[in-house]
Design a protein around this motif. Structure first.
Motif, short mmCIF file in Angstrom:
data_model
loop_
_atom_site.label_atom_id
_atom_site.label_comp_id
_atom_site.label_asym_id
_atom_site.label_seq_id
_atom_site.Cartn_x
_atom_site.Cartn_y
_atom_site.Cartn_z
N GLU A 61 -33.15 -53.60 53.13
CA GLU A 61 -32.23 -54.73 53.31
C GLU A 61 -32.85 -55.78 54.22
OE1 GLU A 61 -27.85 -55.72 55.26
OE2 GLU A 61 -28.49 -53.64 55.01
N ASN A 64 -35.51 -57.68 52.19
CA ASN A 64 -34.95 -58.62 51.22
C ASN A 64 -34.29 -59.81 51.91
OD1 ASN A 64 -35.72 -57.02 49.00
ND2 ASN A 64 -33.86 -55.79 49.12
N HIS A 65 -33.60 -59.55 53.00
CA HIS A 65 -32.94 -60.64 53.74
C HIS A 65 -33.99 -61.60 54.29
CE1 HIS A 65 -29.82 -62.61 56.08
NE2 HIS A 65 -30.60 -62.53 57.14
N ILE A 67 -36.94 -62.31 53.06
CA ILE A 67 -37.50 -63.10 51.96
C ILE A 67 -36.57 -64.25 51.60
CG2 ILE A 67 -38.03 -63.01 49.48
CD1 ILE A 67 -39.16 -60.16 50.04
N VAL A 68 -35.27 -63.99 51.54
CA VAL A 68 -34.29 -65.04 51.24
C VAL A 68 -34.27 -66.09 52.34
CG1 VAL A 68 -31.84 -65.53 50.88
CG2 VAL A 68 -32.89 -63.54 49.80
N GLU A 69 -34.26 -65.65 53.60
CA GLU A 69 -34.23 -66.58 54.73
C GLU A 69 -35.50 -67.43 54.78
OE1 GLU A 69 -31.83 -67.07 57.44
OE2 GLU A 69 -30.66 -66.26 55.76
N ARG A 71 -37.45 -68.31 52.33
CA ARG A 71 -37.47 -69.28 51.23
C ARG A 71 -36.81 -70.59 51.65
NH1 ARG A 71 -37.91 -70.24 45.88
NH2 ARG A 71 -36.24 -71.41 44.83
N GLN A 72 -35.78 -70.49 52.47
CA GLN A 72 -35.06 -71.69 52.89
C GLN A 72 -35.87 -72.57 53.84
OE1 GLN A 72 -31.31 -70.33 54.47
NE2 GLN A 72 -30.84 -69.12 52.63
N LEU A 97 -39.17 -61.23 42.97
CA LEU A 97 -39.50 -61.94 44.21
C LEU A 97 -40.38 -63.16 43.95
CD1 LEU A 97 -40.08 -58.99 46.71
CD2 LEU A 97 -38.01 -60.32 46.29
N LEU A 100 -38.60 -66.24 44.00
CA LEU A 100 -38.19 -66.70 45.33
C LEU A 100 -39.38 -67.18 46.15
CD1 LEU A 100 -35.65 -63.85 46.21
CD2 LEU A 100 -35.14 -66.16 45.41
N THR A 102 -42.27 -65.66 46.59
CA THR A 102 -42.98 -64.57 47.26
C THR A 102 -43.94 -63.91 46.29
OG1 THR A 102 -41.17 -64.13 48.80
CG2 THR A 102 -42.70 -62.32 48.40
#
Length: 406
Positions: A61, A64-65, A67-69, A71-72, A97, A100, A102
């Motif tokens: 988790e 994954n979190h 990677i999302v953060e 990207r922003q 990914l 995103l 990655t």
């Protein structure tokens, strides 16, 4: 172009009964903020993202979190597999990914071109070429040959790894010519280099095969971002070949280290600058040593770094030859009322030649197979030639066992 070099997160590490989840969560949030603050174009994670091949769900988790953060922020992310990582587990989400921003290179690719990446600046223009090299397992680049000595196997593996670097670097040079741009070439790696200073949390990764890779065998890349060694350092004093180290202490002998990530500035001419960013200490960790009188002072001083909400995790090393049946109780008494939590007590005896079972500082679960053998060998009276012969035989047996398990 600006890169951020980090490695050896070991997400999911279970440290002497303690989870590192809070530390890792705080580090990853801090890292995203550094990427924003310093306008980083690409983040390189040079292996050992996870501590085991089957990490707990909270560690996935966190991954994954992050990677999302990230990207922003507009930065690219490149994840390289390490010796602790599972190739299958890292690879299972690589296609998703990629959407995103990655790129995941879990292991050596059959198609070498998949390990050659174009790193782009925030405006989308090419900024560098990356030879994305993860941890290289012997079976990835080498076929075992009957009758080889341990020394022959080491030499063959070193040559195979060097050839892998050279082939990928040549592909990068060809791509640079195609793009008709003076792009710097960057390489990665997850391995031990000659002269690197390790810590007790680093275990030998080429057991029975390759002990260390010489810096002279790397291609002439502008920067080489390495992982596996947890102590930040230059390799051979070279500015452009570096270990960034782990972001949190993974063993007590790393407690006094300043942990870092590295900002790497590149230009058309190559490397411009490397700037360390010190990682905050999210969990106080201390190792204290002395006799019982000295420990009373040392424990009190260590406690100054702790609080009721976040006590200092403590290793206590007791020096002296006197046997104390109530040692545990005495240490507990020294710590009573202080914001410390003792995770390990170790005896350090003054007289030498201790046995593995009773007087060694380490317990067996802290030692690798190589370390157990080395300590046992030290107890024998052997000439150098006989000791070398036994070490070679031991490496050969381990190599055969490792090949059979693969």
């Amino acid at each position: 172009m600006r890169l951020l070099h980090t490695s050896d997160w070991h997400l999911g590490q279970h440290f002497m009964g303690k989870t590192r989840e809070a530390e890792h969560r705080a580090f990853l949030a801090w890292l995203v903020e550094q990427v924003r603050t310093h306008a980083v174009d690409a983040v390189l994670v040079a292996g050992d993202v996870f501590d085991t091949g089957a990490p707990p769900s909270y560690a996935r988790e966190l991954y994954n979190h992050f990677i999302v953060e990230l990207r922003q922020t507009g930065a690219q992310l490149v994840i390289l597999g390490g010796n602790h990582d599972s190739v299958a587990m890292l690879g299972e989400s690589r296609t998703l990914l990629a959407e995103l921003g990655t790129r995941v290179i879990p292991g050596v690719e059959a198609d070498l071109e998949r390990q050659l990446l174009v790193l782009r600046r925030r405006d989308g223009s090419p900024g560098a070429l990356l030879c994305a090299i993860p941890f290289i397992r012997p079976r990835d680049v080498l076929q075992s040959q009957a009758g080889q000595s341990a020394e022959d196997k080491q030499q063959s593996l070193q040559q195979a790894i060097q050839a892998h670097y050279q082939r990928l670097y040549q592909l990068a040079e060809a791509r640079r010519a195609e793009l008709d741009a003076a792009l710097p070439i960057v390489a990665t790696g997850h391995l031990t280099t000659v002269g690197a200073s390790a810590s007790e949390s680093v275990r030998e990764i080429y057991v029975g095969s390759l002990e260390a890779f010489p810096a002279s065998a790397f291609p002439p890349a502008a920067y080489i971002a390495l992982g596996h060694i947890h102590r930040p350092q230059q390799v051979g004093g070279l500015e452009h070949i570096r270990y960034c180290g782990s972001p949190i202490p993974l063993s007590f002998d790393e407690a006094r280290q300043d942990k870092e990530v590295l900002l790497v500035d590149l230009a058309e001419g190559g490397l411009r600058a490397v700037t360390p960013l010190t990682v905050p200490r999210f969990q106080p960790l201390q190792s204290v040593a002395g006799d019982l009188g000295q420990l009373a002072v040392a424990v009190a001083e260590a406690a100054e770094q702790g609080s009721a909400e976040r006590p200092v995790w403590l290793e206590v090393r007791v020096r002296g030859d006197d046997y104390l049946s109530d040692l545990q109780q005495r240490i507990s008494g020294l710590c009573e009322g202080l914001p410390v939590e003792v995770l390990r007590i170790r005896r350090e005896r003054a007289n030498g030649s201790a046995s593995l079972s009773s007087e060694a500082k380490e317990t067996l679960d802290e030692l690798s197979v190589e370390e157990v053998f080395a300590r046992r060998l030290q107890q024998e009276t052997l000439d150098e030639e006989e000791a070398r012969r036994l070490r070679d035989l031991h490496r050969q047996v381990l190599a055969e066992v490792q090949t059979g398990q693969a």
